[in-house]
Design a protein around this motif. Sequence first.
Motif, PDB file in Angstrom:
ATOM      1  N   PHE A 125     -18.661  -6.444 -17.168  1.00  0.00           N
ATOM      2  CA  PHE A 125     -17.532  -6.744 -17.898  1.00  0.00           C
ATOM      3  C   PHE A 125     -16.955  -5.999 -19.079  1.00  0.00           C
ATOM      4  O   PHE A 125     -15.826  -5.621 -19.176  1.00  0.00           O
ATOM      5  N   GLU A 138     -14.921  -0.447 -11.774  1.00  0.00           N
ATOM      6  CA  GLU A 138     -15.843  -1.496 -12.033  1.00  0.00           C
ATOM      7  C   GLU A 138     -17.003  -1.370 -10.956  1.00  0.00           C
ATOM      8  O   GLU A 138     -18.405  -1.314 -11.354  1.00  0.00           O
ATOM      9  N   VAL A 139     -16.903  -1.081  -9.985  1.00  0.00           N
ATOM     10  CA  VAL A 139     -17.920  -1.072  -8.741  1.00  0.00           C
ATOM     11  C   VAL A 139     -18.816   0.317  -9.305  1.00  0.00           C
ATOM     12  O   VAL A 139     -19.776   0.136  -9.067  1.00  0.00           O
ATOM     13  N   ILE A 165     -10.751  -1.663  -9.770  1.00  0.00           N
ATOM     14  CA  ILE A 165     -11.983  -2.257  -8.948  1.00  0.00           C
ATOM     15  C   ILE A 165     -12.885  -1.210  -8.827  1.00  0.00           C
ATOM     16  O   ILE A 165     -14.186  -1.076  -8.906  1.00  0.00           O
ATOM     17  N   ARG A 209     -20.684  -0.804 -12.148  1.00  0.00           N
ATOM     18  CA  ARG A 209     -21.601  -1.786 -11.638  1.00  0.00           C
ATOM     19  C   ARG A 209     -22.877  -1.274 -11.114  1.00  0.00           C
ATOM     20  O   ARG A 209     -24.094  -1.703 -11.238  1.00  0.00           O
ATOM     21  N   LYS A 210     -22.619  -0.158 -10.135  1.00  0.00           N
ATOM     22  CA  LYS A 210     -23.699   0.143  -9.245  1.00  0.00           C
ATOM     23  C   LYS A 210     -24.622   1.139 -10.477  1.00  0.00           C
ATOM     24  O   LYS A 210     -25.884   1.068 -10.200  1.00  0.00           O
ATOM     25  N   GLN A 257     -10.104   7.009  -4.013  1.00  0.00           N
ATOM     26  CA  GLN A 257      -9.917   5.460  -4.374  1.00  0.00           C
ATOM     27  C   GLN A 257     -10.251   4.725  -3.226  1.00  0.00           C
ATOM     28  O   GLN A 257      -9.313   4.793  -2.162  1.00  0.00           O
ATOM     29  N   LEU A 258     -11.085   3.734  -3.101  1.00  0.00           N
ATOM     30  CA  LEU A 258     -11.250   2.920  -1.970  1.00  0.00           C
ATOM     31  C   LEU A 258     -10.278   1.726  -2.042  1.00  0.00           C
ATOM     32  O   LEU A 258      -9.675   1.269  -0.975  1.00  0.00           O
ATOM     33  N   PHE A 259     -10.210   1.130  -3.248  1.00  0.00           N
ATOM     34  CA  PHE A 259      -9.252  -0.233  -3.253  1.00  0.00           C
ATOM     35  C   PHE A 259      -7.933   0.184  -3.838  1.00  0.00           C
ATOM     36  O   PHE A 259      -7.819   1.360  -4.443  1.00  0.00           O
ATOM     37  N   GLU A 260      -7.087  -0.840  -3.513  1.00  0.00           N
ATOM     38  CA  GLU A 260      -5.941  -0.611  -4.312  1.00  0.00           C
ATOM     39  C   GLU A 260      -5.713  -0.823  -5.661  1.00  0.00           C
ATOM     40  O   GLU A 260      -4.945   0.043  -6.277  1.00  0.00           O
ATOM     41  N   ASP A 261      -6.545  -1.500  -6.251  1.00  0.00           N
ATOM     42  CA  ASP A 261      -6.690  -1.483  -7.657  1.00  0.00           C
ATOM     43  C   ASP A 261      -7.872  -0.429  -8.456  1.00  0.00           C
ATOM     44  O   ASP A 261      -8.664  -0.825  -7.942  1.00  0.00           O
ATOM     45  N   MET A 302       0.707  -1.162   0.088  1.00  0.00           N
ATOM     46  CA  MET A 302      -0.035  -0.105  -0.080  1.00  0.00           C
ATOM     47  C   MET A 302       0.740   1.237   0.032  1.00  0.00           C
ATOM     48  O   MET A 302       0.701   2.220  -0.555  1.00  0.00           O
TER      49      MET A 302
END
Lengths: 762, 309
Positions: B107, B71-72, B68, B75-76, B61-65, B1
């Motif tokens: 996707f 994508e989230v 993602i 997706r929402k 940014q919530l995630f490391e990648d 991180m």
Amino acid sequence: MKLNIDGLLVCFPYDYIYPEQYSYMLELKRTLDAKGHGVLEMPSGTGKTISLLSLIVAYQKAYPLEVTKLIYCSRTVPEIEKVVEELKKLMDYYTKQTEAKNDFLALALSSRKNLCIHPEVSSLRFGKEVDGKCHSLTASYIRAQHHCNPSQPVCQFYEEFDAVGRQVLIPPGIYNLNDLKDFGRRKGWCPYFLARSSILHANIVVYSYNYLLDPKIADLVSKELAKKSVVVFDEAHNIDNVCIDSMSVNITRRTLDRCQTNVETLQNTISRIKETDAAKLQEEYRRLVEGLTEANVARETDMYLSNPVLPDEILQEAVPGSIRTAEHFVGFMKRFLEYLKARLRIHHVVQESTPQFLKDIYEKVCIDRKPLRFCAERLRSLLRTLEIADIADFSAITLISHFATLVSTYNKGFTIIIEPFEDRTPTIANPVLHFSCMDPSIAIKPVFGRFQSVIITSGTLSPLDIYPRILDFRPVTVASFTMTLARTCLCPLIVGRGNDQVAMTSKFETREDFAVIRNYGNLLLEMSAIVPDGIVAFFTSYIYMENIVASWYEQGILENIQRNKLIFIETQDAAETSMALMLNKNKISANGVRNIILIKCKRLFISFSFQPPVHHYGRAVIVFGVPYVYTQSRILKARLEYLRDQFQIRENDFLTFDAMRHAAQCVGRAIRGKTDYGLMIFADKRYARADKRGKLPRWIQEHLTDGSLNLTIDETVQLGKHFLRQMAQPFRQEDQLGLSLLTLEQLQSEDMLQKIAQIAQA
Amino acid sequence: MDDQGCPRCKTTKYRNPSLKLMVNVCGHTLCESCVEMLFVRGSGNCVQCNTPLRKSHFRVQLFEDPAIDKEVEIRKKVLKIYNKRELDFSTLKEYNDYLEQVEDIVFNLTNNIDVERTKQIMEQYQRDNKDIIQRNKAKLTREQEELEELLLQEQQNSEQKRLETLQEEQRQLQTKRKNKQALLDELESSRLPAAVLLAQHKDRAVQLETQIETQKQNVKPANIFSTGIMMGQTVSFASVSRVEEVLYVYQPLCIDAYGPPVPELDQLGRLGYLNHVCTASPQDQAGGYTSGLACHRAIQDAFSGLFPS
């Protein structure tokens, strides 16, 4: 000796029998007759194992339709071997008595590591490596490849077994692990798979707890065992912890990192396969669409993982559409992984229930509950399709998928605790996600539900009523047996004060007190002067032990002790310790000196299989302090709360119960048999309280008189000296006969039977 | 991180622990200060992929990648449109196919495959299923409902437990205080020697202690709601599946009275039947009585069974 137990003819391979063994068999017979479960406590060194075996074998022979199989679970490999050894003795006796050919099949089962005979695979050091390597040689698709391409290596032992051995029944007899290996070598069959396929028709199976309790393994190995079996859990005093461990998952940052590489490998393999062999993925997809569960044929060798206890109706259902294709599933795993990573990045401790976790995961990364539930099953299918040979690398992602399945399946009995650092090192970030099972009854429930009778037995199960409560079952017999003794060969003493009248206690507030440490030192010093043989000293924790030993060194106490005896201090590494002990043993026997002090920590004792092999190693056992668990642990706190809410067991009761069973285990080492004798010294004034004392096993409590409750070191030395001098007088078998050792005639006498009836106490 | 950093100014988390990474719809990262600088005017292009972006769309940014995060986000958005529930499908298989279709769309959008076409499909779908989308907006999936319920249960349980312990403590305190007061009163008024009274008091205190202890020991298991529903039991509020049946149609009753036909009620007066029947008084009429009713019934009785069957 042939006994008549309640109308059942039992062959007992020895000429003499202890009265409590007779009583034990009576109770056991009643349990089997009632087809119920039982909790039986009998002191160590009184021949529990042989009583169990001879009665159940006799029962099996008499009523072959009522009890078809005995499943004997023990904890470690040496213990398993010991059980098989006893069984061999019993069977020898049977053949001698009846002169008929033995038609009993009994065998031990252990992991691949202990049973493999493949020259390359068996040379690997760790169990995981052996499993992985074995898998890469025996998986169904590897063997299929071998058909078209003979240069693909396979395990010839397994091939041989699969071709010939599967149809042939293993000849009746008693097989321990080495016998199985020898048999396998002779025939050229793989002993591991031979044993696994033979347990279905064996009369007696001896294996470790996990084969029944761990849902991941149990589903694979013990699924088809008959309902009319008797299950025995020996040395079951911490069976609840085994149950809990088998259902808990700990996830660290490293697991996640390894999982990340796993996911990447998966992704690469998928894209590669898509180019070369798209049909294969298509085939898998088709299968999943139709909701076909795995064909059982290939299941045996392809053990990636099997499902943790999932309700059957879910297993029958088709995999949800959102994770049906391989790419979508990998994407799903990625999201789940990133979510976990984000969760681990916190700076304060979080504790939440599974519904809370599921809700949060839906809000953050839109993962529903249903695909999570199918995670383990889906991963298994994918790994199979991708034909990944070495599964050892994929342990991280497997673990994560297990976690996913468990967390979405159970609403109750589990808690999730995320700790950003260890309590002892608050500055070093080391985040861990504990998915902790709090209810041991979840793991053991299928066992109680499935099998006709389950016997839980150990040397120390007091207080007996707590086991049925925490494991949530209804026993038909609950009994504790005392040790009948020809002489009082154990001498429990509670030392509460030093010579200076300062209270000795490992209570947190006073444990670092200079006077307490000095008094503990004096106690050991004085005892080392009067005890003729070995002393084993137990501490409550490693840190405490290290502290105390360090300050003893500074005060010169250690030096004084060394004038009397050799000192050996256990380290945290079990392998290192047993190695050092082995070396030491040689040294000791070479010098003809039997004086040694073992200083050990009680908490590691569970995993540490050292048992004093000879009587004089543990002539005296000293327990310094009350071995409470580390009560600040959040997992423990959550569990205590759960116990209170669900089972109405109060925190304090459970803590004391846990501490006292460990203490009892420690001092139980002093007595290895009836001819042995030993001092048991509890060095803490809190032992004198009724709530602690009452939780000791009955056979120890009996000898704890009011006069030995709050002694000073001086008084202890006096009592000990007296006791040791008395015990050191020659003691022959004749002295025991008729009192604590019975011949057949003595056993049949009227008043002896009456006496025996009093031994068992519920 | 720690080695995560802004691709533009090359600052890392390690060097600047308070670094805040932001991500926009294209899935590329920028640190907060770079965002402030580059997007002063509220919009601009992504440094890495040159996509036109708005400043207001930047998220932490919530995630490391960052992929993602992207994508989230997508997706929402997709799930807002594709919000059919399991109940909207007749078979599980159809539902699963639908789920896969959703997954495909997400996707494609995430990995920039056929973006235009996918967007078209989405719009098409949105137009076709307008009312379903509207209807399902407020509805949770069944699983979520279950979860909510469990959470509620948990909350109630802990609240109840807290109250109980509070009450218990208060009661104990009260009894102790009362006991003390009783001692003082007795010392004041009684004639017995003080030592005896003190001893009595001590006895009583010990008794109280043991009583409290025993009370603590038999904690009542709380596993039933006041409604009598077991706490472990999950009550699903999912709507009952519709049962297709033929509706009931009323058919007038047809009775064969074996006699001449009885005249209808309203024809009685015309035919002269009512001439000799006593008329209804105003009081009778208030209750809805007419003379025709009684007459009609009497005629029915008289006519039935006149013909032999």
